[in-house]
Design an enzyme around this catalytic site. Structure first.
Site, PDB file in Angstrom:
ATOM      1  N   ASP A  41       0.955  -1.460  -0.166  1.00  0.00           N
ATOM      2  CA  ASP A  41      -0.115   0.067  -0.197  1.00  0.00           C
ATOM      3  C   ASP A  41       0.794   1.517  -0.062  1.00  0.00           C
ATOM      4  OD1 ASP A  41      -2.008  -1.748   0.065  1.00  0.00           O
ATOM      5  OD2 ASP A  41      -3.369  -1.088   1.947  1.00  0.00           O
ATOM      6  N   HIS A 186       3.955  -2.423   3.090  1.00  0.00           N
ATOM      7  CA  HIS A 186       3.457  -1.009   2.623  1.00  0.00           C
ATOM      8  C   HIS A 186       4.604  -1.439   1.464  1.00  0.00           C
ATOM      9  CE1 HIS A 186       0.680  -0.865   5.412  1.00  0.00           C
ATOM     10  NE2 HIS A 186       0.554   0.465   5.573  1.00  0.00           N
TER      11      HIS A 186
HETATM   12 ZN   LIG Z   1      -2.173   3.175   3.023  1.00  0.00          ZN
END
Ligand SMILES: [Zn+2]
Length: 226
Positions: A41, A186
């Protein structure tokens, strides 16, 4: 085998009670028995997205990237590379607003603008949506459904951010990934994310998968869109 269209793709009629449930793991898919679904992400990021793509390519691993419209607009060549290398792309809103404070109007703008940017760059309309912070608020879920996207959360977080996002914690959470998991990680550096720590152990984790008879699959691949 469960048919994705029967299971999930319900045309949104304006009735919030009929909003499709978010996908949290792929365990119910018969075909995914040994698959893990890695998701990244908050990118694309000029430093960490290419580094993560290099590692994935080295192990022939496939993942899904939930990109921010703002970052995609700034680094379109990274969005192109994600798709060119066989990964799926998802919509993570334009600027990562907190869904709790997001009105209908802002949700529409954040979600539609991002799908438009992704389409402009790749020619693909994203099928997957992840709300910022994983918060399930009606305006965002409704907008995702209106734009023909499934909301995808996760059942296993690597917690690659903040105080828990130290290298040993990341290593231990990577080692516990199992079949059917949708894994939150991430590539973007926003807030307290630690893609630097994640990168230290991602190669070793990917190298361990064949020994566990696990393989990585993108969302598009798992749900039959490839
Ligand atoms: Zn996020």
């Amino acid at each position: 085998m469960m048919n994705f269209n029967q299971a999930h793709r319900i045309a949104y009629s304006g009735n919030d009670a009929l909003l499709p449930k978010p996908i949290r793991s792929t365990a119910s898919l018969g075909q995914s028995a040994r698959a893990v679904c890695l998701t990244f992400d908050d990118g694309p990021d000029p430093v960490y997205t290419p580094a993560i793509l290099d590692v994935l390519a080295a192990y022939n691993a496939k993942a899904t990237f939930f990109v921010l419209g703002e970052a995609a607009e700034t680094y379109p060549q990274l969005v192109e590379r994600i798709v060119a290398e066989g990964h799926s792309i998802g919509n993570h809103t334009y600027s990562h607003p907190h869904p709790w404070f997001t009105s209908e109007e802002i949700a529409k703008e954040e979600v539609e603008k991002t799908s438009h940017i992704i389409h402009q760059i790749t020619g693909i309309r994203p099928r997957w949506f992840r709300p910022p912070y994983g918060r399930l608020r009606i305006p965002m879920r409704r907008q995702a459904a209106l734009n023909n996207m499934e909301t995808v959360l996760w059942n296993h977080s690597i917690i690659d951010w903040g105080m828990l996002g130290n290298a040993s914690g990341i290593r231990s959470r990577l080692s516990r990934i199992k079949a059917g998991d949708i894994v939150l990680m991430h590539d973007g550096q926003r807030e307290h994310n630690r893609p630097d720590n994640l990168l230290r152990y991602l190669p070793g984790f990917l190298a361990s998968l064949p020994g566990k008879e696990l393989n990585t699959r993108s969302l598009d691949d798992l749900y039959g869109f490839l």
